[in-house]
Design a protein around this motif. Structure first.
Motif, PDB file in Angstrom:
ATOM      1  N   PHE A 208      19.715 -22.128 -56.020  1.00 39.39           N
ATOM      2  CA  PHE A 208      21.048 -22.559 -55.593  1.00 39.39           C
ATOM      3  C   PHE A 208      21.338 -22.131 -54.156  1.00 39.39           C
ATOM      4  CE2 PHE A 208      22.106 -22.920 -60.192  1.00 39.39           C
ATOM      5  CZ  PHE A 208      22.667 -24.185 -60.157  1.00 39.39           C
ATOM      6  N   SER A 209      20.803 -21.007 -53.750  1.00 40.82           N
ATOM      7  CA  SER A 209      21.060 -20.521 -52.393  1.00 40.82           C
ATOM      8  C   SER A 209      20.494 -21.444 -51.320  1.00 40.82           C
ATOM      9  CB  SER A 209      20.480 -19.114 -52.226  1.00 40.82           C
ATOM     10  OG  SER A 209      19.090 -19.104 -52.530  1.00 40.82           O
ATOM     11  N   ASP A 210      19.513 -22.287 -51.688  1.00 42.83           N
ATOM     12  CA  ASP A 210      18.922 -23.243 -50.739  1.00 42.83           C
ATOM     13  C   ASP A 210      19.428 -24.663 -50.987  1.00 42.83           C
ATOM     14  OD1 ASP A 210      17.457 -21.220 -49.597  1.00 42.83           O
ATOM     15  OD2 ASP A 210      15.624 -21.652 -50.703  1.00 42.83           O
ATOM     16  N   ALA A 211      20.629 -24.774 -51.537  1.00 44.84           N
ATOM     17  CA  ALA A 211      21.161 -26.086 -51.912  1.00 44.84           C
ATOM     18  C   ALA A 211      21.207 -27.054 -50.731  1.00 44.84           C
ATOM     19  CB  ALA A 211      22.550 -25.930 -52.514  1.00 44.84           C
ATOM     20  N   LYS A 212      21.503 -26.563 -49.542  1.00 41.88           N
ATOM     21  CA  LYS A 212      21.630 -27.453 -48.392  1.00 41.88           C
ATOM     22  C   LYS A 212      20.343 -28.236 -48.151  1.00 41.88           C
ATOM     23  CE  LYS A 212      23.081 -27.732 -43.567  1.00 41.88           C
ATOM     24  NZ  LYS A 212      23.545 -26.987 -42.365  1.00 41.88           N
ATOM     25  N   GLN A 213      19.205 -27.605 -48.392  1.00 37.68           N
ATOM     26  CA  GLN A 213      17.915 -28.284 -48.209  1.00 37.68           C
ATOM     27  C   GLN A 213      17.818 -29.490 -49.136  1.00 37.68           C
ATOM     28  OE1 GLN A 213      14.527 -25.644 -48.522  1.00 37.68           O
ATOM     29  NE2 GLN A 213      13.131 -27.330 -48.976  1.00 37.68           N
ATOM     30  N   GLY A 214      18.253 -29.334 -50.365  1.00 39.62           N
ATOM     31  CA  GLY A 214      18.233 -30.444 -51.314  1.00 39.62           C
ATOM     32  C   GLY A 214      19.192 -31.556 -50.921  1.00 39.62           C
ATOM     33  N   PHE A 215      20.386 -31.188 -50.474  1.00 39.15           N
ATOM     34  CA  PHE A 215      21.358 -32.186 -50.039  1.00 39.15           C
ATOM     35  C   PHE A 215      20.841 -32.959 -48.832  1.00 39.15           C
ATOM     36  CE2 PHE A 215      24.283 -29.958 -52.763  1.00 39.15           C
ATOM     37  CZ  PHE A 215      25.290 -30.881 -53.061  1.00 39.15           C
ATOM     38  N   GLU A 216      20.207 -32.278 -47.900  1.00 39.42           N
ATOM     39  CA  GLU A 216      19.655 -32.958 -46.723  1.00 39.42           C
ATOM     40  C   GLU A 216      18.586 -33.965 -47.130  1.00 39.42           C
ATOM     41  OE1 GLU A 216      18.336 -29.630 -44.444  1.00 39.42           O
ATOM     42  OE2 GLU A 216      20.193 -29.513 -43.259  1.00 39.42           O
ATOM     43  N   ALA A 217      17.746 -33.602 -48.091  1.00 38.15           N
ATOM     44  CA  ALA A 217      16.700 -34.518 -48.548  1.00 38.15           C
ATOM     45  C   ALA A 217      17.307 -35.761 -49.174  1.00 38.15           C
ATOM     46  CB  ALA A 217      15.790 -33.805 -49.545  1.00 38.15           C
ATOM     47  N   MET A 218      18.345 -35.598 -49.989  1.00 39.76           N
ATOM     48  CA  MET A 218      18.977 -36.755 -50.611  1.00 39.76           C
ATOM     49  C   MET A 218      19.675 -37.620 -49.568  1.00 39.76           C
ATOM     50  SD  MET A 218      21.578 -37.036 -53.843  1.00 39.76           S
ATOM     51  CE  MET A 218      20.198 -37.127 -54.995  1.00 39.76           C
ATOM     52  N   LEU A 219      20.377 -36.991 -48.639  1.00 40.07           N
ATOM     53  CA  LEU A 219      21.094 -37.731 -47.595  1.00 40.07           C
ATOM     54  C   LEU A 219      20.129 -38.556 -46.752  1.00 40.07           C
ATOM     55  CD1 LEU A 219      23.880 -38.207 -46.246  1.00 40.07           C
ATOM     56  CD2 LEU A 219      23.356 -36.279 -44.745  1.00 40.07           C
ATOM     57  N   ASN A 220      18.924 -38.048 -46.513  1.00 41.68           N
ATOM     58  CA  ASN A 220      17.930 -38.733 -45.677  1.00 41.68           C
ATOM     59  C   ASN A 220      16.992 -39.632 -46.476  1.00 41.68           C
ATOM     60  OD1 ASN A 220      18.893 -37.462 -43.322  1.00 41.68           O
ATOM     61  ND2 ASN A 220      17.646 -35.646 -43.725  1.00 41.68           N
ATOM     62  N   GLY A 221      17.240 -39.772 -47.784  1.00 40.03           N
ATOM     63  CA  GLY A 221      16.405 -40.636 -48.609  1.00 40.03           C
ATOM     64  C   GLY A 221      15.014 -40.095 -48.871  1.00 40.03           C
ATOM     65  N   GLN A 222      14.854 -38.778 -48.761  1.00 39.81           N
ATOM     66  CA  GLN A 222      13.538 -38.160 -48.930  1.00 39.81           C
ATOM     67  C   GLN A 222      13.394 -37.610 -50.356  1.00 39.81           C
ATOM     68  OE1 GLN A 222      13.745 -35.297 -45.773  1.00 39.81           O
ATOM     69  NE2 GLN A 222      13.112 -36.754 -44.202  1.00 39.81           N
ATOM     70  N   THR A 223      13.565 -38.500 -51.320  1.00 40.04           N
ATOM     71  CA  THR A 223      13.485 -38.081 -52.718  1.00 40.04           C
ATOM     72  C   THR A 223      12.209 -38.617 -53.356  1.00 40.04           C
ATOM     73  OG1 THR A 223      14.753 -40.035 -53.382  1.00 40.04           O
ATOM     74  CG2 THR A 223      15.983 -38.010 -53.006  1.00 40.04           C
ATOM     75  N   ALA A 224      11.736 -37.855 -54.331  1.00 36.22           N
ATOM     76  CA  ALA A 224      10.556 -38.273 -55.098  1.00 36.22           C
ATOM     77  C   ALA A 224      10.825 -37.923 -56.563  1.00 36.22           C
ATOM     78  CB  ALA A 224       9.314 -37.585 -54.584  1.00 36.22           C
ATOM     79  N   GLY A 225      11.992 -38.287 -57.046  1.00 33.88           N
ATOM     80  CA  GLY A 225      12.446 -37.892 -58.359  1.00 33.88           C
ATOM     81  C   GLY A 225      13.708 -37.054 -58.235  1.00 33.88           C
ATOM     82  N   LYS A 226      14.003 -36.270 -59.251  1.00 33.91           N
ATOM     83  CA  LYS A 226      15.225 -35.479 -59.257  1.00 33.91           C
ATOM     84  C   LYS A 226      15.073 -34.202 -58.437  1.00 33.91           C
ATOM     85  CE  LYS A 226      18.515 -35.930 -61.212  1.00 33.91           C
ATOM     86  NZ  LYS A 226      19.793 -36.515 -60.689  1.00 33.91           N
ATOM     87  N   ILE A 227      16.163 -33.810 -57.795  1.00 28.82           N
ATOM     88  CA  ILE A 227      16.257 -32.529 -57.100  1.00 28.82           C
ATOM     89  C   ILE A 227      17.037 -31.587 -58.006  1.00 28.82           C
ATOM     90  CG2 ILE A 227      17.176 -31.324 -55.093  1.00 28.82           C
ATOM     91  CD1 ILE A 227      16.817 -33.988 -53.544  1.00 28.82           C
ATOM     92  N   VAL A 228      16.423 -30.470 -58.355  1.00 22.33           N
ATOM     93  CA  VAL A 228      17.009 -29.541 -59.319  1.00 22.33           C
ATOM     94  C   VAL A 228      17.232 -28.182 -58.662  1.00 22.33           C
ATOM     95  CG1 VAL A 228      16.663 -28.363 -61.533  1.00 22.33           C
ATOM     96  CG2 VAL A 228      15.920 -30.729 -61.254  1.00 22.33           C
ATOM     97  N   PHE A 229      18.394 -27.597 -58.945  1.00 26.91           N
ATOM     98  CA  PHE A 229      18.712 -26.243 -58.493  1.00 26.91           C
ATOM     99  C   PHE A 229      18.668 -25.291 -59.682  1.00 26.91           C
ATOM    100  CE2 PHE A 229      21.542 -28.777 -55.478  1.00 26.91           C
ATOM    101  CZ  PHE A 229      20.593 -28.802 -54.474  1.00 26.91           C
ATOM    102  N   THR A 230      18.131 -24.105 -59.460  1.00 24.88           N
ATOM    103  CA  THR A 230      18.073 -23.109 -60.518  1.00 24.88           C
ATOM    104  C   THR A 230      18.643 -21.787 -60.018  1.00 24.88           C
ATOM    105  OG1 THR A 230      15.808 -22.543 -59.877  1.00 24.88           O
ATOM    106  CG2 THR A 230      16.079 -24.139 -61.653  1.00 24.88           C
ATOM    107  N   GLY A 231      19.112 -20.979 -60.961  1.00 22.47           N
ATOM    108  CA  GLY A 231      19.723 -19.719 -60.604  1.00 22.47           C
ATOM    109  C   GLY A 231      18.702 -18.646 -60.238  1.00 22.47           C
TER     110      GLY A 231
END
Length: 321
Positions: A298-321
């Motif tokens: 969760f602390s690196d959530a921004k990295q996941g959001f940036e990937a989704m915003l830029n269309g750099q997905t390869a399936g689901k992006i998951v955050f864990t505690g």
């Protein structure tokens, strides 16, 4: 408690409103339960929340996250159903005019704890990890409803998935293959097409490519960029099932083609609690597991959001505690 949240609405620069830090512990109303979140998955809906879409300015700050899986206070492992309806509503909760999602009115799942109505916490199948289970409530449920409730497809028929690298699209490929359909998919890059083939697509194509033959159903989440191709790809009497328009509204409805070929267009939004229960059972019976493109703390959530915003997905992006 620690949380990932939207501090204010920001239409032009949504990531500028993304915050990571402390938020108040949630109260637990009567009839609701507290879930200790073990994993939660990212959806486009979270970017819309950052932009202020579907949420009033006075409701910020808002903890993000529609989906999740975790543990009740009594130790029960659960999967979240994020559609929260009017308690007085009967029937399909997706048709309830007063329905809402986590993050629209109630605080979301990107936190140590989230509270939901007791009926919105479903037992997690033993065969699914928390990260896998956290993918089910929005993207996979949306795909399940599109395919099994809305399309009317029969095993052996051909389906086309547009833009097959996002969460809903990869779920459609996997579910379609498991259900016995011939699955075709489009992807913008060789890498995205390769992912679709690895997940079970029988063939893949560049966006807008002429297909070997017309298909029985097209599954749309892209909108403007692919709509014309979707309409042209259908057999007479075929159906387009649409659950999103990430590239914007279609500039032309292609009405002449629609009526002359007797095509059908069906809108689809999320799914019901019972459909989520059926999806979980289907995945357990067919040994289907979601494609997780990235798993981050969760602390690196921004990295996941940036990937989704830029269309750099390869399936689901998951955050864990």
């Amino acid at each position: 408690m620690f949380a990932v949240y939207a501090s204010t609405p920001n239409k032009e620069d949504p990531l500028a409103s993304l915050a990571v830090g402390e938020r108040p512990d949630p109260d637990v109303p009567e009839g609701w339960v507290r879930v200790a979140v073990r994993a939660a998955s990212l959806n486009m809906h979270d970017l819309w929340t950052l932009r202020g879409v579907g949420i009033k300015p006075e409701q910020f700050p808002m903890i993000l996250g529609c989906d999740g899986a975790g543990v009740l206070d009594d130790g029960t492992e659960v999967v979240l159903h994020s559609v929260i309806g009017d308690p007085a509503w009967r029937g399909d909760e997706t048709l309830d005019p007063k329905r809402t999602l986590l993050t629209e009115k109630h605080q979301g799942s990107f936190a140590e704890h989230v509270v939901v109505p007791a009926r919105n916490a479903l037992p997690k199948p033993d065969g699914l990890s928390f990260a896998e289970a956290a993918c089910m409530g929005t993207a996979w449920l949306t795909a399940y409803r599109m395919l099994f409730v809305k399309s009317g497809l029969q095993p052996g028929q051909t389906m086309l998935v547009q833009g097959a690298s996002g969460g809903v699209a990869t779920a459609l490929v996997q579910l379609g293959k498991a259900a016995g359909f011939r699955v075709w998919a489009t992807g913008r890059t060789e890498e995205k097409r390769a992912i679709a083939e690895r997940l079970g697509a029988h063939d893949t194509f560049e966006p807008g490519a002429r297909l070997p033959e017309r298909v029985d159903a097209v599954f749309e989440t892209v909108g403007k960029a692919t709509w014309s191709h979707s309409m042209k790809s259908l057999k007479p009497g075929g159906i387009v099932v649409i659950s999103g328009a990430t590239s914007g509204d279609a500039s032309s409805a292609e009405l002449q083609r629609l009526f002359f070929l007797q095509l059908r267009v069906a809108g689809s939004t999320m799914g019901t609690r019972d459909e989520l229960a059926d999806l979980l059972q289907f995945c357990a019976l067919r040994d289907v597991r979601p494609q997780i493109g990235a798993e981050l703390p969760f602390s690196d959530a921004k990295q996941g959001f940036e990937a989704m915003l830029n269309g750099q997905t390869a399936g689901k992006i998951v955050f864990t505690g």
